[in-house]
Design an enzyme around this catalytic site. Sequence first.
Site, PDB file in Angstrom:
ATOM      1  N   ASP A 210     -34.918  95.179-110.308  1.00 38.30           N
ATOM      2  CA  ASP A 210     -35.803  96.026-111.136  1.00 38.30           C
ATOM      3  C   ASP A 210     -35.977  97.374-110.434  1.00 38.30           C
ATOM      4  OD1 ASP A 210     -37.509  93.887-109.440  1.00 38.30           O
ATOM      5  OD2 ASP A 210     -38.415  95.882-109.313  1.00 38.30           O
ATOM      6  N   ASP A 212     -38.961  98.630-109.733  1.00 41.87           N
ATOM      7  CA  ASP A 212     -40.377  98.656-109.366  1.00 41.87           C
ATOM      8  C   ASP A 212     -41.126  99.479-110.441  1.00 41.87           C
ATOM      9  OD1 ASP A 212     -42.204  97.507-107.502  1.00 41.87           O
ATOM     10  OD2 ASP A 212     -42.604  99.497-106.740  1.00 41.87           O
TER      11      ASP A 212
HETATM   12  N1  LIG Z   1     -40.477  95.400-107.377  1.00 41.86           N
HETATM   13  C1  LIG Z   1     -40.570  94.480-106.427  1.00 41.86           C
HETATM   14  N2  LIG Z   1     -41.537  94.546-105.484  1.00 41.86           N
HETATM   15  C2  LIG Z   1     -41.609  93.621-104.514  1.00 41.86           C
HETATM   16  N3  LIG Z   1     -40.780  92.560-104.417  1.00 41.86           N
HETATM   17  C3  LIG Z   1     -39.822  92.454-105.335  1.00 41.86           C
HETATM   18  N4  LIG Z   1     -38.847  91.543-105.479  1.00 41.86           N
HETATM   19  C4  LIG Z   1     -38.131  91.882-106.567  1.00 41.86           C
HETATM   20  N5  LIG Z   1     -38.612  93.007-107.132  1.00 41.86           N
HETATM   21  C5  LIG Z   1     -39.666  93.391-106.382  1.00 41.86           C
END
Ligand SMILES: Nc1ncnc2[nH]cnc12
Length: 295
Positions: A210, A212
């Site tokens: 992703d 974030d």
């Molecule tokens: N955006 C994110 N923040 C923290 N850990 C994660 N693991 C996978 N995506 C994450």
Amino acid sequence: MASEWCIGIIGGSGLYNIEGLEDEQWIAIDTPWGEPSDEILCGRIGDVKVRFLPRHGRGHPISPTELNSRANVDALKRAGCTDILAISAVGSLREEIEPGRFAVVEQFIDRTVKRESTYFTSGLVTHVSMADPVCPRLSEMAAKAISACRGKVAVGATYIAIEGPQFSSRAESRLYRQWGADVIGMTAMPEAKLAREAELPYALIGMATDYDCWRVDENGVGEAVNVAQVIAQMEANGELARETVAKFISSLPKKRKASQIDTALDDAVITAPDEHDPELLAKLGAIAGRLLGED
Ligand SMILES: Nc1ncnc2[nH]cnc12
Ligand SMILES: CSC[C@H]1O[C@H](OP(=O)(O)O)[C@H](O)[C@@H]1O
């Protein structure tokens, strides 16, 4: 120093098993630091011994904060590991590390606050260097394995470890980008520190799931990460992760040459011998047996 490879694989979210091991067997390993996340799947691929540990346990019962990384790394060492290749789901803090790309990590920023992060407490005070926290040899082989499996790879990534389990706020996500972090996760610290204390060369492949929450779309609307999105991308990444692990292992040189990390504890202990705590020393058999003369 061991000239045979025994590779510990730590599987992150979505990677709870690996396939293709010969003579495989799940084995429970006790440690003086408590229980590891799960039994360890022991087997081999060709001549290479492999030890696989699902970081959160099979079925993902263990939260990032409650991972017993001391027990996990100690158990891998007791299981004979010479090196660790860790795999993690990560959020991307960079446009060019799109979901689906695998980032080979070179540096860490540790923002975790609630975890036991050393084996060396009072009674054997020890300061290892974390200037270069990963093993360049393993990292290079990991990057080559990803490419050989036609995966998209980014090298030299900086991973920021947050405590979690909540994902970050937008302000935090933007701040971490300013700090130079490229990917974000909740688990590789203190795991990487403990691997160094255990004199185990360590490399980390972050599988971007992703972006974030730092990004805004063309309408200025911010995206937010959610578990469903992460799981869908993890499933899409799973096959490449398994192929990469198999390729990494089958591409290892026949003999393992010594690494500087194999002796990371040399000159790191500061406590005078007559101040050593015998109880702590007794717990350190697997981690520091080489140094303490218990090998
Ligand atoms: N955006 C994110 N923040 C923290 N850990 C994660 N693991 C996978 N995506 C994450
Ligand atoms: C399910 S998203 C958050 C979760 O995934 C990552 O775990 P791992 O590093 O074990 O793959 C992240 O660090 C969080 O624990």
